[in-house]
Scaffold this motif. Structure first.
Motif, mmCIF file in Angstrom:
data_model
loop_
_atom_site.group_PDB
_atom_site.id
_atom_site.type_symbol
_atom_site.label_atom_id
_atom_site.label_comp_id
_atom_site.label_asym_id
_atom_site.label_seq_id
_atom_site.Cartn_x
_atom_site.Cartn_y
_atom_site.Cartn_z
ATOM 1 N N UNK A 202 -78.260 -13.332 -33.839
ATOM 2 C CA UNK A 202 -79.317 -13.177 -33.061
ATOM 3 C C UNK A 202 -80.568 -13.981 -33.272
ATOM 4 N N UNK A 203 -81.363 -14.450 -32.361
ATOM 5 C CA UNK A 203 -82.711 -15.187 -32.724
ATOM 6 C C UNK A 203 -82.264 -16.518 -33.110
ATOM 7 N N UNK A 204 -81.303 -17.179 -32.336
ATOM 8 C CA UNK A 204 -80.978 -18.464 -32.650
ATOM 9 C C UNK A 204 -81.836 -19.443 -32.095
ATOM 10 N N UNK A 205 -83.019 -19.055 -31.549
ATOM 11 C CA UNK A 205 -84.007 -20.007 -31.170
ATOM 12 C C UNK A 205 -84.689 -20.623 -32.542
ATOM 13 N N UNK A 206 -84.460 -19.841 -33.442
ATOM 14 C CA UNK A 206 -84.833 -20.448 -34.719
ATOM 15 C C UNK A 206 -84.368 -21.817 -35.235
ATOM 16 N N UNK A 207 -83.147 -22.129 -34.730
ATOM 17 C CA UNK A 207 -82.453 -23.453 -34.843
ATOM 18 C C UNK A 207 -83.430 -24.412 -34.371
ATOM 19 N N UNK A 208 -84.126 -24.257 -33.539
ATOM 20 C CA UNK A 208 -85.071 -25.215 -33.299
ATOM 21 C C UNK A 208 -86.512 -25.270 -34.051
ATOM 22 N N UNK A 209 -86.788 -24.492 -35.096
ATOM 23 C CA UNK A 209 -88.067 -24.224 -35.799
ATOM 24 C C UNK A 209 -87.963 -24.626 -37.194
ATOM 25 N N UNK A 257 -75.917 -17.902 -25.322
ATOM 26 C CA UNK A 257 -76.752 -17.137 -24.609
ATOM 27 C C UNK A 257 -78.082 -17.713 -25.285
ATOM 28 N N UNK A 258 -79.375 -17.474 -24.651
ATOM 29 C CA UNK A 258 -80.484 -17.841 -25.084
ATOM 30 C C UNK A 258 -80.800 -16.795 -26.103
ATOM 31 N N UNK A 259 -80.769 -17.351 -27.476
ATOM 32 C CA UNK A 259 -81.077 -16.841 -28.613
ATOM 33 C C UNK A 259 -79.836 -16.136 -29.256
ATOM 34 N N UNK A 260 -78.910 -15.994 -28.752
ATOM 35 C CA UNK A 260 -77.703 -15.289 -29.198
ATOM 36 C C UNK A 260 -76.319 -15.889 -29.204
ATOM 37 N N UNK A 261 -75.650 -15.747 -30.159
ATOM 38 C CA UNK A 261 -74.322 -16.360 -30.278
ATOM 39 C C UNK A 261 -73.439 -15.370 -30.595
ATOM 40 N N UNK A 262 -72.293 -15.590 -29.723
ATOM 41 C CA UNK A 262 -71.364 -14.360 -29.958
ATOM 42 C C UNK A 262 -69.910 -15.046 -30.208
ATOM 43 N N UNK A 263 -69.055 -14.613 -31.164
ATOM 44 C CA UNK A 263 -67.846 -15.041 -31.514
ATOM 45 C C UNK A 263 -67.082 -13.855 -31.355
ATOM 46 N N UNK A 264 -66.062 -13.899 -30.481
ATOM 47 C CA UNK A 264 -64.855 -12.840 -30.237
ATOM 48 C C UNK A 264 -63.737 -13.451 -31.247
ATOM 49 N N UNK A 265 -62.982 -12.382 -31.787
ATOM 50 C CA UNK A 265 -61.872 -12.729 -32.633
ATOM 51 C C UNK A 265 -60.787 -12.272 -31.635
ATOM 52 N N UNK A 266 -59.405 -13.088 -32.004
ATOM 53 C CA UNK A 266 -58.307 -12.184 -31.501
ATOM 54 C C UNK A 266 -57.168 -13.510 -31.976
ATOM 55 N N UNK A 267 -56.043 -13.180 -32.492
ATOM 56 C CA UNK A 267 -55.119 -14.110 -32.809
ATOM 57 C C UNK A 267 -54.783 -14.800 -31.667
ATOM 58 N N UNK A 268 -54.471 -16.072 -31.813
ATOM 59 C CA UNK A 268 -54.093 -17.158 -30.925
ATOM 60 C C UNK A 268 -52.858 -17.541 -30.985
ATOM 61 N N UNK A 269 -52.128 -17.311 -29.767
ATOM 62 C CA UNK A 269 -50.831 -18.088 -29.594
ATOM 63 C C UNK A 269 -50.682 -19.484 -29.241
ATOM 64 N N UNK A 270 -49.507 -20.105 -29.314
ATOM 65 C CA UNK A 270 -49.198 -21.218 -28.827
ATOM 66 C C UNK A 270 -49.754 -21.609 -27.345
#
Ligand SMILES: C[S@@+](CC[C@H](N)C(=O)[O-])C[C@H]1O[C@@H](n2cnc3c(N)ncnc32)[C@H](O)[C@@H]1O
Length: 280
Positions: A202-209, A257-270
């Motif tokens: 959350x609050x990834x707008x801090x990346x610019x501060x 998103x504005x101020x949020x980054x979301x990573x979804x995990x799932x095993x990836x196939x070829x």
């Protein structure tokens, strides 16, 4: 109608636009909590946000319930500190875990209100974990099953959290928002949480501060780290320039998103592509 008005404000406002409307708490540039009069207006005769007021569905083709948003506006419990436009994002990614006794780790306890919200949303069977650098937050973290005190970038502390909770489904990083902390926490936890887990920052707008060691395209910023992860996600197409990594093999999506980054995990196939067409 009251709901619609509040919802639109939450939806339209970037943190910086909203900042002009709301008085701010020093630190992350977050707004102070809504005044009681606004909350009461939101409560009056309301069943919740009208359809279409937020992101339209949960990602499963079902309409958003608006439950978290409603909880926030009606909060009569501990201090809860969130941007209004976060709630539909939470619901989109977290809905799938409800009723499945998930384990949730929130970094950053503050007034304890968000831990209470997660308890309400995920239910009594969920395991809610809080982590904060300030020992006094333990007193307000009654909704959590366990509280860890220390810095979010302390590998020994994170190892203890992982050892005591081997299957973490959701991480919410709402801690220091300092670039190196966000990166260190992610690098330590992300590979070790559940293979189908969700990691939300959350609050990834801090990346610019600068006060958080951020800055536009600044080396070492969390946002630059995320951009590199976008490349990692596509490593298989780089002719060996990037190695297919554990991250590539375990990550389904990265959503910004504005101020949020979301990573979804799932095993990836070829990766495979086929051509289909009408029978000749
Ligand atoms: C933005 S507040 C958390 C808000 C809370 N999650 C909520 O929604 O109401 C940030 C919290 O992070 C904590 N914090 C600051 N630096 C930290 C660090 N290095 N490690 C862990 N927690 C930290 C602060 O003590 C504070 O309680």
């Amino acid at each position: 109608m009251q709901w619609t008005m509040i919802s639109l404000i939450g939806r339209m406002g970037s943190p910086h636009e909203n900042a002009r409307r709301a008085s701010q708490r020093p630190g992350t540039g977050k707004p102070t909590r809504l005044s009681r009069s606004v909350v009461q207006k939101g409560l009056a005769g309301s069943e919740g946000p009208e359809a279409g007021a937020f992101a339209s569905d949960t990602g499963k083709g079902e309409p958003m319930s608006g439950e978290l948003h409603r909880y926030f506006l009606n909060n009569g419990e501990r201090r809860l500190h969130k941007w209004v436009h976060y709630f539909d994002i939470y619901e989109r990614y977290f809905d799938q875990f409800r009723g499945r006794a998930p384990t949730i780790l929130e970094i950053g306890i503050f007034g304890g209100g968000s831990l209470a919200m997660w308890r309400d949303y995920f239910g009594a069977d969920a395991t809610i974990l809080g982590l904060d650098i300030k020992p006094e937050t333990e007193k307000v973290a009654g909704a959590a099953n366990r509280v860890y005190i220390g810095s979010q970038d302390d590998p020994a502390l994170l190892d203890r959290v992982l050892a005591e909770n081997p299957s973490i489904d959701i991480v919410i990083d709402d801690g220091s928002h300092v670039m190196r902390h966000m990166i260190a926490t992610f690098e330590h936890l992300y590979p070790r949480i559940s293979p189908n887990g969700v990691y939300l920052v959350e609050d990834t707008h801090t990346c610019y501060m600068s006060k958080f060691d951020g800055g536009l395209r600044r080396e070492g910023s969390w946002m630059e780290f995320v951009k590199d992860r976008l490349d990692d996600l596509h490593a298989t197409y780089t002719n060996g320039e990037l190695k297919v990594s554990a991250f590539t093999r375990s990550t389904k999506s990265i959503s910004i998103y504005d101020s949020i980054a979301v990573f979804e995990k799932a095993p990836q196939g070829k990766r495979q592509a086929f051509i289909t067409e009408a029978m000749s």
